[in-house]
Design an enzyme around this catalytic site. Structure first.
Site, PDB file in Angstrom:
ATOM      1  NE  ARG A  99      27.203  29.557  34.310  1.00 60.87           N
ATOM      2  CZ  ARG A  99      26.058  29.989  34.836  1.00 60.87           C
ATOM      3  NH1 ARG A  99      25.368  30.922  34.215  1.00 60.87           N
ATOM      4  NH2 ARG A  99      25.613  29.513  35.973  1.00 60.87           N
TER       5      ARG A  99
ATOM      6  NE  ARG B 109      58.988  44.270  56.041  1.00 63.11           N
ATOM      7  CZ  ARG B 109      60.163  43.690  56.331  1.00 63.11           C
ATOM      8  NH1 ARG B 109      61.279  44.383  56.188  1.00 63.11           N
ATOM      9  NH2 ARG B 109      60.204  42.457  56.762  1.00 63.11           N
TER      10      ARG B 109
END
Ligand code: UD1
Ligand code: CA
Length: 463
Positions: free
Chosen positions: A17, A338
């Site tokens: 589903r 980073r």
């Protein structure tokens, strides 16, 4: 000695589903997948209760994807269920495939599609089963629209669970339903699991058949049904995410003294945030972050797996991963920190600056349009606009070191590996290729030539 608790997460079903290509346990939920949010409270419970039980996942549909996703989890076993014949059959796969399973005193059964489960729910169930020497406890809740759930049928002889497809009209009216989360005595499972049949309207082997009148089993009714919200389609998934976020935001605001603005627009997954911190709209902070006190996080910042210390100012739309920003530093707007970026106390990282794997000491300024990678930058270094560490030669990365108190003029580059000493001065538009001793000055730009009256030869006229 064997563990007190064995935990099994049933995750073999198809989940059709959801209409996704991945199996249901891998449906994206918050920053990870549904199954991660079931594993977390179990891990916490086992850790806190000092009952280091083992956890197994019953796989079926697209098992490789699920096993691959969970490979970094410590100590997880997998039990492959070849055909999805029902929840009792799934539990059989666990006992067949995990040789330790029968040695655990209790078995905790969870489903992969209930991501809002919390550790105190498991704790309450475990306490009840041992305090009252029961054989089984099923968590239940009241649901206005109980369609689809197993109903809890109570009588003076105890209780049983009747599945939707097998429920008479009378039973269908019962609003107390089965959550699919159980704690059972393992010896009780051993005695009864293998005699469960599939003679019911679904033709499936129901795990719920372990709960029958006349047995030492009890339903444990929870007032707050949100712990058990099941995700069967994408609208339920969205609802579960909303509830999950609301829960964290509420804790931050009511227990931690964190100001969360436009709370429905933020994605915060950690509660490790200090008081007085302000989080603005559209901010995303994942579960592996630690944020200090009196931090301001402006709109649209994304922070993952990072430590942000007290008094830091993260300005709008900055993206921070695997980084450490120390006391009272400022970052952004539009900065990119980073992995391995370590920003010293009171440092200033300005707009369009990218920092990777670099340690910046206290009071460093990199205020505009620069790239700093694989570098060590000393205290109070001032880096002008448009600076670049040329750290990569196409094959490997090299280091740039700049000593404390140095001044790097705008539009300069360092070609690594290179070391600039302390208190140096690099003139703007220079390319530094050689080491500089402490206190030195470097300039490496072409000389300017000016020819009077010559510009007209170069200025093109538009027709
Ligand atoms: C189940 C319960 C129901 C309860 C509901 C709560 C049974 C028979 N019924 O119904 O009483 O109200 O959960 O949400 O247990 N699974 C397998 N292998 C299988 C079948 C299922 O691993 O062969 C896994 C699924 O991936 C899922 C879990 O078991 O994680 C529950 O299965 P599902 O089919 O969703 O059960 P429900 O019909 O929701
Ligand atoms: Ca279900």
């Amino acid at each position: 000695m064997s563990a007190k608790y064995g935990v099994v997460i049933l995750a073999g079903g198809m989940g059709t589903r959801l209409k996704l290509e991945v199996p249901k346990p891998l449906a994206p939920f918050m920053g990870k997948s549904l199954i991660n949010y079931v594993l977390k409270p179990v891990n916490n419970y086992l850790k806190n209760s000092k009952e280091f039980g083992k956890i197994a996942v019953v796989t079926g549909h697209k098992r490789e994807l699920l096993e691959d996703h969970l490979k970094s989890e410590n100590d997880l076993s997998f039990a492959f269920q070849e055909k999805q014949l029902g929840t009792a059959d799934a539990l059989k796969s666990y006992f067949d495939k995990c040789d330790y399973a029968f040695d655990c005193e209790y078995t905790i059964v969870l489903c992969a599609d209930t991501p809002l489960i919390e550790e105190h729910v498991i704790e309450k169930m475990c306490n009840l089963i041992s305090e009252e020497s029961l054989d089984g406890v099923a968590a239940t809740f009241k649901e206005e629209n109980p369609f689809g759930y197993g109903r809890i049928v109570r009588s003076d002889k105890g209780f049983r669970i009747v599945e939707q497809k097998d429920a008479s009209e009378e039973i269908q009216k019962i609003d107390e339903v089965n959550s699919g989360i159980y704690v059972l005595k393992t010896s009780y499972i051993k005695e009864h699991l293998y005699s469960i049949d599939s003679e019911n309207n679904s033709g499936e082997f129901y795990l719920t058949d372990l709960f029958k009148e006349g047995k030492a089993v009890k339903p444990l009714l929870f007032d707050d049904k949100s712990f058990f919200l099941g995700v069967n389609d994408l609208s339920q998934l969205a609802k579960a995410e909303e509830l999950y976020k609301e829960r964290i935001n509420k804790r931050l605001m009511l227990e931690r003294g964190v100001i969360v603005r436009a709370a429905s627009s933020v994605n915060i997954e950690t509660t490790e945030i200090g008081n007085g911190t302000i989080i603005n709209a559209l901010v995303s902070i994942d579960s592996d972050c630690k944020i200090g006190k009196n931090v301001v996080i402006e709109q649209g910042a994304v922070i993952k797996n990072s430590i942000i210390e007290d008094g830091v100012h993260v300005k709008a739309y900055s993206y921070i991963t695997d980084a450490h920003v120390r006391n009272s530093a400022a970052v952004g707007p539009f900065a990119h920190l980073r992995p391995g970026a370590d920003i010293g106390a009171e440092s200033k990282i300005g707009n369009f600056v990218e920092i990777k794997k670099s340690k910046l000491e206290k009071g460093v300024k990199v205020s505009h349009l620069s790239y700093v990678g694989d570098a060590e930058i000393g205290e109070e270094v001032n880096i002008g606009c448009g600076f670049i560490t040329c750290n990569y030669d196409g094959a490997s990365k090299h280091k740039t070191i700049i000593g404390k108190g140095s001044f790097i003029g705008s539009d300069s580059q360092t070609v690594a590996p290179v070391t600039i000493g302390e208190n140096c001065f690099v003139a703007s538009a220079s390319t530094v290729t050689h080491n500089m001793p402490d206190g030195s000055f470097a300039i490496s730009r072409g000389k300017q030539t000016t020819k009077e009256g010559m510009a007209h030869r170069f200025i093109k006229k538009k027709d």
